[in-house]
Write a protein that holds these residues in place. Sequence first.
Motif, PDB file in Angstrom:
ATOM      1  N   ARG A 584      23.864  62.496 118.171  1.00  0.00           N
ATOM      2  CA  ARG A 584      22.214  62.585 117.657  1.00  0.00           C
ATOM      3  C   ARG A 584      21.438  62.227 119.217  1.00  0.00           C
ATOM      4  N   ARG A 585      21.830  61.503 120.381  1.00  0.00           N
ATOM      5  CA  ARG A 585      21.028  60.849 121.004  1.00  0.00           C
ATOM      6  C   ARG A 585      20.236  62.418 121.506  1.00  0.00           C
ATOM      7  N   ASN A 586      19.311  61.200 122.258  1.00  0.00           N
ATOM      8  CA  ASN A 586      18.607  62.386 122.979  1.00  0.00           C
ATOM      9  C   ASN A 586      18.788  63.095 124.631  1.00  0.00           C
ATOM     10  N   ALA A 587      18.374  64.291 124.810  1.00  0.00           N
ATOM     11  CA  ALA A 587      19.242  64.441 126.606  1.00  0.00           C
ATOM     12  C   ALA A 587      18.242  63.637 127.468  1.00  0.00           C
ATOM     13  N   GLU A 588      17.466  62.871 127.225  1.00  0.00           N
ATOM     14  CA  GLU A 588      17.100  61.914 128.253  1.00  0.00           C
ATOM     15  C   GLU A 588      18.118  61.204 128.298  1.00  0.00           C
ATOM     16  N   ALA A 589      19.227  60.750 127.420  1.00  0.00           N
ATOM     17  CA  ALA A 589      19.925  59.449 127.716  1.00  0.00           C
ATOM     18  C   ALA A 589      20.941  60.023 128.479  1.00  0.00           C
ATOM     19  N   GLY A 590      21.811  61.163 128.533  1.00  0.00           N
ATOM     20  CA  GLY A 590      22.659  61.215 129.595  1.00  0.00           C
ATOM     21  C   GLY A 590      24.106  61.971 128.502  1.00  0.00           C
ATOM     22  N   GLY A 591      24.326  62.227 129.568  1.00  0.00           N
ATOM     23  CA  GLY A 591      25.874  62.778 128.803  1.00  0.00           C
ATOM     24  C   GLY A 591      25.509  64.280 128.296  1.00  0.00           C
ATOM     25  N   THR A 592      26.915  64.884 127.994  1.00  0.00           N
ATOM     26  CA  THR A 592      26.719  66.496 126.845  1.00  0.00           C
ATOM     27  C   THR A 592      26.386  66.705 126.043  1.00  0.00           C
ATOM     28  N   MET A 593      27.378  65.356 125.678  1.00  0.00           N
ATOM     29  CA  MET A 593      26.926  66.180 123.368  1.00  0.00           C
ATOM     30  C   MET A 593      25.761  65.621 123.331  1.00  0.00           C
ATOM     31  N   CYS A 594      24.929  65.746 122.565  1.00  0.00           N
ATOM     32  CA  CYS A 594      25.452  67.759 121.957  1.00  0.00           C
ATOM     33  C   CYS A 594      24.400  68.399 122.188  1.00  0.00           C
ATOM     34  N   PRO A 595      24.410  69.994 122.786  1.00  0.00           N
ATOM     35  CA  PRO A 595      23.317  70.254 123.401  1.00  0.00           C
ATOM     36  C   PRO A 595      22.673  70.930 122.612  1.00  0.00           C
ATOM     37  N   SER A 596      23.763  71.936 120.763  1.00  0.00           N
ATOM     38  CA  SER A 596      22.736  72.342 119.801  1.00  0.00           C
ATOM     39  C   SER A 596      21.321  71.233 119.745  1.00  0.00           C
ATOM     40  N   TYR A 597      22.111  70.022 119.785  1.00  0.00           N
ATOM     41  CA  TYR A 597      21.000  68.973 118.435  1.00  0.00           C
ATOM     42  C   TYR A 597      19.827  68.622 118.868  1.00  0.00           C
ATOM     43  N   MET A 598      20.191  68.416 120.616  1.00  0.00           N
ATOM     44  CA  MET A 598      18.683  67.954 121.972  1.00  0.00           C
ATOM     45  C   MET A 598      17.664  69.108 121.490  1.00  0.00           C
ATOM     46  N   VAL A 599      18.835  70.187 121.144  1.00  0.00           N
ATOM     47  CA  VAL A 599      17.144  71.641 121.532  1.00  0.00           C
ATOM     48  C   VAL A 599      16.719  71.756 120.147  1.00  0.00           C
ATOM     49  N   THR A 600      17.875  71.524 118.976  1.00  0.00           N
ATOM     50  CA  THR A 600      17.097  71.754 117.574  1.00  0.00           C
ATOM     51  C   THR A 600      16.594  70.400 116.375  1.00  0.00           C
ATOM     52  N   HIS A 601      16.877  69.412 117.290  1.00  0.00           N
ATOM     53  CA  HIS A 601      17.326  68.134 116.627  1.00  0.00           C
ATOM     54  C   HIS A 601      17.274  68.287 115.196  1.00  0.00           C
ATOM     55  N   GLU A 602      17.586  69.360 114.751  1.00  0.00           N
ATOM     56  CA  GLU A 602      18.244  69.403 112.733  1.00  0.00           C
ATOM     57  C   GLU A 602      20.088  68.729 112.836  1.00  0.00           C
ATOM     58  N   GLU A 603      19.861  67.846 112.203  1.00  0.00           N
ATOM     59  CA  GLU A 603      21.421  67.611 111.613  1.00  0.00           C
ATOM     60  C   GLU A 603      22.860  68.166 111.586  1.00  0.00           C
ATOM     61  N   ARG A 604      22.524  69.497 111.123  1.00  0.00           N
ATOM     62  CA  ARG A 604      23.926  70.754 110.994  1.00  0.00           C
ATOM     63  C   ARG A 604      24.118  70.346 112.317  1.00  0.00           C
ATOM     64  N   GLU A 605      23.099  70.623 113.128  1.00  0.00           N
ATOM     65  CA  GLU A 605      23.295  71.115 114.651  1.00  0.00           C
ATOM     66  C   GLU A 605      24.285  69.579 115.706  1.00  0.00           C
ATOM     67  N   SER A 606      24.336  68.537 114.888  1.00  0.00           N
ATOM     68  CA  SER A 606      24.988  67.440 115.412  1.00  0.00           C
ATOM     69  C   SER A 606      26.703  67.554 115.014  1.00  0.00           C
ATOM     70  N   THR A 607      26.600  67.062 116.603  1.00  0.00           N
ATOM     71  CA  THR A 607      28.516  66.702 116.219  1.00  0.00           C
ATOM     72  C   THR A 607      28.857  66.216 114.436  1.00  0.00           C
ATOM     73  N   ARG A 608      28.219  65.362 114.583  1.00  0.00           N
ATOM     74  CA  ARG A 608      28.359  64.567 112.832  1.00  0.00           C
ATOM     75  C   ARG A 608      27.538  65.895 111.835  1.00  0.00           C
ATOM     76  N   GLY A 609      27.264  66.499 111.733  1.00  0.00           N
ATOM     77  CA  GLY A 609      26.279  66.956 110.422  1.00  0.00           C
ATOM     78  C   GLY A 609      27.292  68.206 110.463  1.00  0.00           C
ATOM     79  N   ARG A 610      27.734  69.041 111.268  1.00  0.00           N
ATOM     80  CA  ARG A 610      29.170  69.816 111.089  1.00  0.00           C
ATOM     81  C   ARG A 610      30.648  69.193 110.711  1.00  0.00           C
ATOM     82  N   ALA A 611      30.490  68.516 111.201  1.00  0.00           N
ATOM     83  CA  ALA A 611      31.606  67.276 110.774  1.00  0.00           C
ATOM     84  C   ALA A 611      31.964  66.948 109.279  1.00  0.00           C
ATOM     85  N   ASN A 612      30.542  66.643 108.780  1.00  0.00           N
ATOM     86  CA  ASN A 612      30.652  66.692 107.221  1.00  0.00           C
ATOM     87  C   ASN A 612      30.664  67.715 106.802  1.00  0.00           C
TER      88      ASN A 612
END
Length: 767
Positions: A584-612
């Motif tokens: 759930r980190r922002n793009a400014e924090a660096g790293g690759t994960m998770c590009p879809s969350y960085m764009v939408t800021h939807e929990e559903r589009e995070s790795t955590r949301g998908r895993a749940n």
Amino acid sequence: MRTLPPATERLGVPPLPADARDALDDLRQRLDGDLRTDPVHRVLFATDASLYEVLPFGVAFPRHAEDLEAIVRTCAQARIPITPRAAGTSLAGQTVGPGLIVDTGRHMKAILDVDEHTRTARVQPGVILDDLNRHLAPRGLFFGPDTSTANRCMIGGMIGNNSCGSHSILHGTTRDHVRALDVLLADGSRHILRPMDRAAWDEHARADNRLGHAMRALQALLAEHADTIRTHFPDPRVRRRNTGYALDDLLGSFLGGTDQPADLTRFLCGSEGTLALTAEATLNLVDAPRHTLLVAAHFTSLQASLEATVEAVRHQPAAVELMDRRILELSRLNAEQDRNRWFIQGDPDALLVIEFQGQSAEECHDRAHRLVREFQAAGLGYAHPVIPPERTASVWALRKAGLGVLMGAPGDVKPITLVEDTAVAVEDLPDFIDAFRGIMAHHGAECVYYAHASVGELHLRPELNPKDAADRDRAEHIARDVALLVRQFRGSLSGEHGDGRLRSPFLAEAMGPEVIPLLEAVKDAFDPDHLLNPGNIVRPAPFQDDWRYPPDYAEPALDTHFAYASAGGFQRMVERCNGAGVCRRNAEAGGTMCPSYMVTHEERESTRGRANLFRRAIQLGPDALHTSTELRDALDLCISCKGCRSDCPASVDMARLKAEFTQGWMDRHGAPLSSRAVAELPRLARLATALPGGAALANLAQRTGPLKALLGRTLDVHPDRQLPAFAPRSAHHQLARRTPRPPNDPHGTVLLYIDEFTDLYEPELAL
């Protein structure tokens, strides 16, 4: 804002009660923010980073304080409980609840003002800690408490938990840095709280409102039970103290006979959203360190590292953090953290990371080497490398990855959150840990030890199987025995993670039964209807209620296309996600994960949301898993970049999980036309570009007119997007016309494999 498709109830989510549905439908019309009650969001916000899972009625995303007021008043009238939530990284279950989740992280994330003269910042509760500190960096200031979750944790959550971080020996806790709070009480009334002298206190306490009533109740409690509070609350030497409500802190004011002001902002820090909701906070800022230097001391035993901690604290370090053998071993399983192990020498049983800060590099150098010399003279440790300043970030990254690395351990036995937040006086830490290890031996449990040695708090994680009924009972016995041990040392059952659903059932053992009526009186004074985060701190549910897996859980048999042996199976690959929320980190924090969350800021589009969603679907069986439209839609924006495979400390591989799901879906439904068309695209493209000038004609056709619309529908491409342009000549075409160069290396041949898309669209990459 991207509109989510409607979801069905196939996730096993029951419908809302009619009265709650009507109240929330009415509330939705009055919010400038959002309110979601669909089954997907109810599942996504049913868990955090704890053992618990509670389906809420829905999730509200307020846009401002007026939305918060509408939420509280509506829920109070409809008797719908409220659970405040920020990043949802709670380890004790205090951000899951049965009513309405109020997520302030979506919209209420503005840094409203920074005053360099007064060294304060006024922020909304959804501001991420690292974002705030990046904003402050040009001014040479920062917010002192620095949690390991700093790249996604939010100020509201830090206030709720009284968060601390690695440098709390220097900067203290969040309550030490809050100047003012703009809060809403359980009746919807809004108040600005600051430190009060006696006259200001008396004026507010006389008011005929909820705040006035609560203040009068607090004053009476302190007057009548001062001796009980002084006797049963943690020893004043314990720096981290977040058990119960901070009555002992208020007792340090004129209400307890001193000349200090009474400060309800300090009192509310650590109350876990059970007494008030935060709309804004004014924070104290400190100078950013000019220079830092780390020493990484290696030890052959855990006990030796604890004895060295007591000595290290005498040198006034900024931090002393511990990692034990188990966490160092598990760090090898994550590609990123394995690279961060570069400084480790030999095979230590424990390692202390000791940081010094100073006004000059020379000062830090002298202090660090003075400590090394004293450790060597005393026989404390076998290696003491001093880390070059330019490489300290990797050492801290290894330390901060602790939770995720631990939960990436294969199998069902995990180092679980249970008694991981105990704190005692640092002088008592060696004896406390010795007694704690006796409890672990008595119950036959292994344990992981890491974190904040400098302030007497280690994150102690027994390795147990939360799916196993016997281990669940063993966990409860361990929790009770450790609570009694904490009381013996006059420590704190929670140093920074909060009581939550996890520890609240054991507060009587940790503090004494005499304290429980006092805590209940505080709750009743602020929130007589138990609207705000009920079941946390006071009147908790039984310890084993609402765990993610029932005690009789039987894992469904799943046939998979990929092998998951290293994770212990497909379900265990999904369960590597522990809810820590690094994705759930922002793009400014660096790293690759998770590009879809960085764009939408939807929990559903995070790795955590998908895993749940994966975990929920698995529990419903193979057919539900591979026919879940909710899971299909959640995976739609996953680009299979495998950023999670390296960036997630637990190495969740969402790309592989998506491929597994997609194959299962297509086995049952067939491949859609868009997938078949993309698969045939290279062949079709060769036909289109075979003739001279064919590439230019194809590019023109796919950008204009009816053919563009037809291609867009066939390939499932949004009309606002352009298809990539064909290169005038493919890589194969150009290579075939080149004169081969003589080999430069007579020892071997390099074969270049050119994929179809590079060949047709970006041939320069292959030339």
